[in-house]
Enzyme design. Structure first.
Site, PDB file in Angstrom:
ATOM      1  N   ASP A  18      62.646 -17.128  14.340  1.00  0.00           N
ATOM      2  CA  ASP A  18      63.188 -18.424  14.842  1.00  0.00           C
ATOM      3  C   ASP A  18      64.751 -18.104  15.097  1.00  0.00           C
ATOM      4  O   ASP A  18      65.385 -18.726  16.020  1.00  0.00           O
ATOM      5  CB  ASP A  18      62.962 -19.325  13.467  1.00  0.00           C
ATOM      6  N   CYS A 242      66.206 -24.015  18.008  1.00  0.00           N
ATOM      7  CA  CYS A 242      64.916 -24.306  18.657  1.00  0.00           C
ATOM      8  C   CYS A 242      65.117 -24.421  20.181  1.00  0.00           C
ATOM      9  O   CYS A 242      65.956 -25.312  20.485  1.00  0.00           O
ATOM     10  CB  CYS A 242      64.100 -25.167  18.190  1.00  0.00           C
TER      11      CYS A 242
HETATM   12  C1  LIG Z   1      51.828 -23.191  24.062  1.00  0.00           C
HETATM   13  C2  LIG Z   1      52.137 -23.026  25.186  1.00  0.00           C
HETATM   14  C3  LIG Z   1      51.770 -21.566  25.830  1.00  0.00           C
HETATM   15  C4  LIG Z   1      51.312 -23.831  26.419  1.00  0.00           C
HETATM   16  O1  LIG Z   1      51.970 -23.664  27.500  1.00  0.00           O
HETATM   17  P1  LIG Z   1      51.117 -24.323  28.945  1.00  0.00           P
HETATM   18  O2  LIG Z   1      51.604 -24.119  30.195  1.00  0.00           O
HETATM   19  O3  LIG Z   1      50.659 -25.725  28.607  1.00  0.00           O
HETATM   20  O4  LIG Z   1      49.720 -23.372  28.742  1.00  0.00           O
HETATM   21  P2  LIG Z   1      48.350 -22.969  29.509  1.00  0.00           P
HETATM   22  O5  LIG Z   1      47.223 -22.908  28.587  1.00  0.00           O
HETATM   23  O6  LIG Z   1      48.395 -24.138  30.575  1.00  0.00           O
HETATM   24  O7  LIG Z   1      48.621 -22.017  30.208  1.00  0.00           O
HETATM   25  C5  LIG Z   1      49.778 -21.487  31.176  1.00  0.00           C
HETATM   26  C6  LIG Z   1      49.982 -20.142  31.384  1.00  0.00           C
HETATM   27  O8  LIG Z   1      50.528 -19.524  30.249  1.00  0.00           O
HETATM   28  C7  LIG Z   1      49.649 -18.549  29.655  1.00  0.00           C
HETATM   29  N1  LIG Z   1      49.560 -18.586  28.008  1.00  0.00           N
HETATM   30  C8  LIG Z   1      49.012 -19.680  27.359  1.00  0.00           C
HETATM   31  N2  LIG Z   1      49.132 -19.433  26.033  1.00  0.00           N
HETATM   32  C9  LIG Z   1      49.834 -18.100  26.198  1.00  0.00           C
HETATM   33  C10 LIG Z   1      50.379 -17.242  24.830  1.00  0.00           C
HETATM   34  N3  LIG Z   1      49.905 -17.759  23.639  1.00  0.00           N
HETATM   35  N4  LIG Z   1      50.801 -15.986  25.074  1.00  0.00           N
HETATM   36  C11 LIG Z   1      51.090 -15.761  26.506  1.00  0.00           C
HETATM   37  N5  LIG Z   1      50.803 -16.545  27.673  1.00  0.00           N
HETATM   38  C12 LIG Z   1      50.010 -17.725  27.297  1.00  0.00           C
HETATM   39  C13 LIG Z   1      48.289 -18.753  30.261  1.00  0.00           C
HETATM   40  O9  LIG Z   1      47.659 -17.561  30.240  1.00  0.00           O
HETATM   41  C14 LIG Z   1      48.834 -19.342  31.638  1.00  0.00           C
HETATM   42  O10 LIG Z   1      49.331 -17.958  32.288  1.00  0.00           O
HETATM   43  P3  LIG Z   1      49.141 -17.826  33.984  1.00  0.00           P
HETATM   44  O11 LIG Z   1      47.763 -18.161  34.320  1.00  0.00           O
HETATM   45  O12 LIG Z   1      49.957 -19.310  34.466  1.00  0.00           O
HETATM   46  O13 LIG Z   1      49.593 -16.674  34.393  1.00  0.00           O
HETATM   47  C15 LIG Z   1      53.562 -22.889  25.774  1.00  0.00           C
HETATM   48  O14 LIG Z   1      54.111 -24.387  25.740  1.00  0.00           O
HETATM   49  C16 LIG Z   1      54.502 -22.077  24.844  1.00  0.00           C
HETATM   50  O15 LIG Z   1      54.245 -20.866  24.898  1.00  0.00           O
HETATM   51  N6  LIG Z   1      55.345 -22.677  24.141  1.00  0.00           N
HETATM   52  C17 LIG Z   1      56.277 -21.914  23.246  1.00  0.00           C
HETATM   53  C18 LIG Z   1      56.814 -22.604  22.341  1.00  0.00           C
HETATM   54  C19 LIG Z   1      57.595 -22.112  21.460  1.00  0.00           C
HETATM   55  O16 LIG Z   1      57.289 -21.042  20.996  1.00  0.00           O
HETATM   56  N7  LIG Z   1      58.756 -22.824  20.818  1.00  0.00           N
HETATM   57  C20 LIG Z   1      59.264 -22.126  19.817  1.00  0.00           C
HETATM   58  C21 LIG Z   1      58.937 -21.992  18.519  1.00  0.00           C
HETATM   59  S1  LIG Z   1      58.370 -23.504  17.451  1.00  0.00           S
HETATM   60  C22 LIG Z   1      59.868 -23.603  16.511  1.00  0.00           C
HETATM   61  O17 LIG Z   1      60.973 -23.005  16.956  1.00  0.00           O
HETATM   62  C23 LIG Z   1      59.908 -24.653  15.561  1.00  0.00           C
HETATM   63  C24 LIG Z   1      59.788 -24.104  14.028  1.00  0.00           C
HETATM   64  C25 LIG Z   1      58.249 -23.448  14.189  1.00  0.00           C
HETATM   65  O18 LIG Z   1      60.605 -23.071  13.867  1.00  0.00           O
HETATM   66  C26 LIG Z   1      59.777 -25.158  12.981  1.00  0.00           C
HETATM   67  C27 LIG Z   1      60.961 -25.866  13.150  1.00  0.00           C
HETATM   68  O19 LIG Z   1      62.099 -25.740  12.771  1.00  0.00           O
HETATM   69  O20 LIG Z   1      60.518 -27.129  13.649  1.00  0.00           O
END
Ligand SMILES: CC(C)(COP(=O)([O-])OP(=O)([O-])OC[C@H]1O[C@@H](n2cnc3c(N)ncnc32)[C@H](O)[C@@H]1OP(=O)([O-])[O-])[C@@H](O)C(=O)NCCC(=O)NCCSC(=O)C[C@@](C)(O)CC(=O)[O-]
Length: 307
Positions: A18, A242
């Site tokens: 984070d 974030c």
């Molecule tokens: C969830 C997705 C992947 C959906 O993203 P999407 O675009 O909807 O996913 P998709 O399933 O349509 O796939 C699109 C592309 O992403 C790839 N893909 C799909 N999944 C993965 C994966 N796991 N790892 C690597 N690649 C991935 C997939 O293979 C494809 O690749 P392409 O065919 O276009 O080359 C995207 O929105 C994402 O990665 N979001 C990141 C969110 C994130 O990390 N946010 C920060 C963390 S949360 C936070 O900080 C809050 C927390 C936890 O701390 C608590 C708080 O404080 O509130």
């Protein structure tokens, strides 16, 4: 008033994940590894090391597998990673990760911005991940973001948080961490939130995750302690924010939480001096001000004593 506080608190160190995920400048794998190793040497028993998310969405976490390969894995320490879907879980598993965290949101707009789907769809995405995790004996923690307010939708109802927390527990998460992602909550809000969520989920299975944007994080942790919560997420040197919650500052600093808990006689197993050194080091690497007031005060004292 006699309040029974938990005798021991588990600190979940989220700095390497984070904390660093929002940094724009490149940070080498070696520096990330050094941070994780410094934190485990300081006695932290749970460290969130990285994320297996889309590198297009969060580029800073792209090298997480390399970080896992190089850290010194101390016995008794949990090294965890975020995984938003089955693809992320499989990548984490291939990297040798034994604990992952899934992350949902309490507000629809934040869910869309953060993981590109609705809350309901996110829970559906977690189902095959949970199945695979059970098959491979990998523990899964859950997060809910925006539990005390959303940067897009505004107010969030504790009953909605309770519903999602119960769903995550029902799916197999052993614990759910409630995140005040934008740090807007107050102690009163925190009491009301845990009071309501604890009606649906046992308090032993809940954690608090507070950001310090409005300077309320320690007051909120104290309120959660009163509610019997004994697990808190924090980030060394208050690193973080974030990428999908603009303006949100870092997590509450681990040093500041430790100072509070030490003062209350609550055990954590964490060594303050080593922790402060770890935070000071990563801040120097990043070239940024240490976000922990406790660390700044301790470092200033050392500096004035050594001339
Ligand atoms: C969830 C997705 C992947 C959906 O993203 P999407 O675009 O909807 O996913 P998709 O399933 O349509 O796939 C699109 C592309 O992403 C790839 N893909 C799909 N999944 C993965 C994966 N796991 N790892 C690597 N690649 C991935 C997939 O293979 C494809 O690749 P392409 O065919 O276009 O080359 C995207 O929105 C994402 O990665 N979001 C990141 C969110 C994130 O990390 N946010 C920060 C963390 S949360 C936070 O900080 C809050 C927390 C936890 O701390 C608590 C708080 O404080 O509130």
């Amino acid at each position: 008033m006699s309040t029974q506080f938990p005798p021991r608190v588990r600190l979940v160190e989220v700095g390497p994940r984070d904390g660093l995920q929002n940094e724009q400048q490149p940070i080498s794998v070696a520096e990330k590894v050094r941070l994780v190793d410094d934190l485990s040497a300081a006695g932290l028993g749970y460290i969130e090391v990285g994320s297996f998310v889309s590198p297009r969405w969060v580029p800073q976490m792209a090298g997480s597998a390399d970080v896992f390969a190089a850290i010194e894995q101390r016995p008794g320490v949990t090294y965890a990673a975020l995984a938003p879907n089955l693809k992320g879980f499989e990548a984490a598993l291939a990297a040798g990760v034994r604990e992952v965290a899934v992350f949902a949101a309490a507000s629809e707009a934040f869910s869309q911005r953060n993981i590109n789907c609705s809350i309901g769809e996110s829970l559906q995405r977690f189902a095959p991940l949970m199945e695979a995790a059970a098959e491979h004996d990998v523990r899964v923690r859950g997060y809910i973001s925006c539990v005390l307010g959303c940067p897009y939708d505004g107010a969030v109802q504790p009953a909605d948080v309770a519903h999602i927390a119960a769903e995550l527990i029902g799916m197999g998460c052993y614990e759910v961490s409630l995140g005040d992602t934008i740090g807007v909550g107050t102690a009163g809000d925190t009491h009301r939130l845990f009071d309501r969520v604890c009606r649906d989920v046992p308090r032993e299975r809940l954690a608090g995750h507070f950001h310090d944007t409005y300077g309320q994080a320690l007051a909120n942790i104290h309120a959660a302690l009163i509610e019997g919560i004994a697990v808190f997420d924090s980030s060394v040197a208050g690193l973080g924010g974030c990428p999908y919650a603009r303006g949100a500052t870092g997590n509450v600093a681990t040093e500041d939480v430790l100072y509070l808990l030490n003062g209350m006689g609550i055990e954590t197993g964490v060594d303050m001096d080593r922790l402060v050194t770890a935070g000071d080091r990563i801040c120097q690497v990043l070239g940024k001000l240490n976000g922990s007031r406790v660390a700044r005060a301790m470092l200033a004292r050392i500096e004035s004593a050594t001339g």
